[in-house]
Each structure stands twice: as C-alpha cells, then as structure tokens.
Write an enzyme that holds these catalytic residues in place. Structure first.
Site, short mmCIF file in Angstrom:
data_model
loop_
_atom_site.label_atom_id
_atom_site.label_comp_id
_atom_site.label_asym_id
_atom_site.label_seq_id
_atom_site.Cartn_x
_atom_site.Cartn_y
_atom_site.Cartn_z
N ASP A 96 14.37 -1.21 26.22
CA ASP A 96 13.51 -0.61 25.01
C ASP A 96 13.36 0.99 25.34
O ASP A 96 12.45 1.56 24.71
CB ASP A 96 12.04 -1.11 24.92
CG ASP A 96 11.49 -1.19 26.09
OD1 ASP A 96 11.79 -0.24 27.11
OD2 ASP A 96 10.17 -1.38 26.05
N GLU A 147 5.10 7.41 24.76
CA GLU A 147 5.41 7.39 23.16
C GLU A 147 4.28 7.49 22.32
O GLU A 147 3.20 6.89 22.53
CB GLU A 147 6.31 6.13 22.93
CG GLU A 147 7.61 6.20 23.71
CD GLU A 147 8.32 4.73 23.85
OE1 GLU A 147 9.16 4.60 24.15
OE2 GLU A 147 7.48 3.78 23.73
#
Ligand code: NAD
Length: 335
Positions: free
Chosen positions: A227, A56
């Site tokens: 998450d 990410e």
C-alpha cells in the site's frame, strides 16, 4: 464544542450497536458513498516517506462534510511493541468549516478497511464462497475475517503468518465466533483451500506473499498490505493474470500492486457500487481488489460514527474551538 471519540468511546459504541450491526451499516454506508463518487473532491493522499515508514494525510469532501485522517505505516514498529498503523481523524461541516467530530481512527481504520474488502468481495468473490484465506494475522486480520463473516456469510477460515504468536492471538480472538479455523503451515496451503483471500502482511520492499502459480482460477484476492511506493505483496506475474479493481487509479498506480506492472484496469470500486460495471463475470476469472485505502472510506466511517455517537450520546464534548458570544472578540477568550 467538538465531540471527541476516544478508543474507549469507540469500544462502548461497538458494544451498544454490536460489531455485526456496525459492520453491516458500514458496508452499506461505503456502498452508497462510493455510488455517489462524482460528488466527492478527490486527490491522491499527501505522503511523506522515510527509511522507517510513511506518514499520510487523507482528505476528501462532499457538499456537506469534509473529512481527513492522519495515518502512518511503519512495518518494523511491532518489533518495538508499537502498532504498524495508527490514526486519528476529523469530520467537519463544509458550511461553517467547524469541526464536528475528532476521533481515534486506529480501530476505525481497521473497521473501514475490512468493510471495504467485504464490499469488494460482495461484487467479486465467487458465488456462494464460504472459505476465506488470510495471510498476515496481525492487527487488521480479525477485522477482515469478521467483516466477511457478517457481510458474506463466511464460515471457514484458513490462515498463515510467519509469526506463530500472531497466529495464536488470531485464533484466540476469533474463538467466540461461529467459525471453523484452520491454521496452515505456509501461504500456499491457505490458497489451496480457500475461495477468496486477504493478504495483510507488513514488510518493506517487494514481497511475493502470493505467487502466480499458486492461484487457481475463480479466486478473488483482497490485497491490503501492498500500500505504498516500493511496498508490494504480490508476484507481478499474478497481477498480470488478474481482473483488477482499484479505489482511485491515480493513487493506486503510485502505491498499489499496479506500481510493479503496467496492466490495464477493469474498474474503480465506485463503478461497481454505482452499477456501471459488473463485478465477477465468469467462474474462472481471477479478480484482485488492489486496495491501498482511500479517503472516502474514512469519510464513510466518520459519518457513521458521528451519527451513532450522537444518537447514543457517546463521546466527550471538548472545547477545542472557542464558543463565542461576540465572534470578533477572540482576545476576550484569553483575557
Ligand atoms: P501488523 O504488523 O500488525 O501485521 C502484519 C503481519 O504480517 C505480522 O503478523 C507479520 O508477522 C506478518 N507477515 C509479514 N510478512 C509475512 C509473510 N511473508 N507471510 C505471512 N505473514 C507475514 O500490520 P497490520 O496493521 O495488520 O497491517 C497489515 C498491512 O495492511 C500493512 O502493510 C498495512 O500498511 C496495511 N494496511 C492497509 C490498509 C488499506 O486500506 N489498504 C489499511 C490498514 C493497513
């Protein structure tokens, strides 16, 4: 010249400042940055998923500073002696676009995630809570405990991991601190004995680390391990029972526990920090901070580290950006 903070530099900084003062400063920094939420540019993080994990990029900016972090989440990495989460990050000047700080962020991510949990607990944990539970005693766990020890006065810790070695490591690392540590044989006994809990496990897929019937009224849950898309930690029936606080709704709907169930949210964390909404409102409600990690938390820790490293003359100055006499003569740099 850019200041570069290596892992050794961060270790030196924490030694100089002390972990206690660093956590207290970071919780304050997070609180004041979240309180001015409308001043930040915000978007869900850019994620690339593979069968092994996720990578990410997490950018944000206010008028003065721009920050971003590169981070991964690879739950099977520990089987190959690699960390589940590693990261590096940068802070830049918005005025010139010049980078100011390039830093290791594996440790800083653990610190900022723990400080953000502690901030959420300050608003949501039951009054006078002393007993913290933790399920998943991997890389993040000691940080979560110490942020709560310093930020909320937690004195007792109940803990469980499916890996007995990880539990021993956790106990050894926390031995020097003034904490009563209680190893538990299963997740349920952790829950039976604590006032608030962090879940910090790392497994792909839909897990039920906490089941709906285990959780008693009045509990606060910081969930950090669910998450990313398809990776959750809580029984959806439990999520339905909770008063839920998130970071950025748009990101959490995709990545957090609320990807499993379509439930109303109570607030975003900034609304509590800015005093727009109350935290805990009754001694019986079950509160959930559905944390997935947001770029503002990286911004806060990078700003703090930049300030402290400058004050204490820590880090290395590296010429990663050309230092120019004639800014039009870039060719002169290599000629
Ligand atoms: P880690 O791999 O070092 O530790 C995870 C631990 O969970 C391991 O010790 C494993 O044995 C244990 N575990 C797995 N399933 C379990 C179960 N059902 N019951 C009990 N224990 C179990 O990972 P880490 O770096 O500590 O990260 C923990 C989680 O937090 C990861 O999922 C990571 O993606 C997430 N994380 C979230 C944020 C955030 O901002 N929300 C930040 C960093 C990490």
């Amino acid at each position: 010249m850019i200041r570069v903070m290596t892992i050794e530099d961060v270790r030196q900084l924490l030694k100089k400042v002390t972990l206690e003062r660093f956590f207290l400063r970071l919780i304050e920094q997070l609180k004041s940055d979240f309180a001015r939420w409308p001043e930040f540019r915000k978007s869900p993080r850019h994620a690339i998923q593979s069968s092994d994990g996720i990578i990410e990029l997490m950018p944000t900016a206010d008028k003065e500073y721009y920050s971003f972090k590169y981070v991964n989440g690879h739950p099977n990495n520990t089987q190959h002696n690699k960390l589940t989460v590693v990261a590096v990050g940068q802070l830049s000047s918005v005025k010139t676009g010049y980078p100011l700080l390039l830093s290791e962020m594996t440790v800083l991510t653990a610190l900022r995630t723990a400080a953000t949990s502690a901030l959420a607990s300050q608003f949501l944990a039951p009054k006078g809570a002393q007993k913290l539970g933790i399920i998943g005693t991997g890389a993040q766990s000691e940080f979560q405990v110490l942020a709560h020890h310093y930020g909320l006065g937690i004195r007792e810790v109940f803990y469980f991991d499916v890996d007995a070695k990880a539990m021993l490591k956790f106990a050894k690392n926390l031995e020097p601190y003034r904490l009563k540590l209680h190893p538990c044989k299963e997740g349920r006994s952790v829950l039976d004995q604590c006032d608030l809990i962090t879940t910090a496990t790392a497994r792909p897929g839909r897990q039920k680390v906490l089941e709906a019937d285990w959780v008693k009224p009045g509990m606060h849950i910081n969930k950090i391990g669910g998450d990313s898309p398809g990776k959750t930690e809580l029984d959806p029936r439990l999520v339905e029972k909770c008063k839920i606080v998130v970071e950025l709704t748009e990101q959490t709907r995709h990545e957090g526990e609320i990807q499993q169930v379509d439930v109303p949210l109570y607030a975003e964390l900034w609304e509590l920090a800015a005093g727009k909404k109350k935290g805990r409102e009754s001694p019986t409600e079950i509160t959930l901070f559905d944390s997935v990690g947001f770029a503002l938390e990286d911004y806060s820790v990078l700003r703090l580290v930049h300030e402290l490293a400058t004050d204490h003359h820590l880090g290395h100055k590296l010429d990663l950006i050309p230092d120019m006499v004639d800014p039009k003569n870039l060719f002169g740099v290599i000629a």
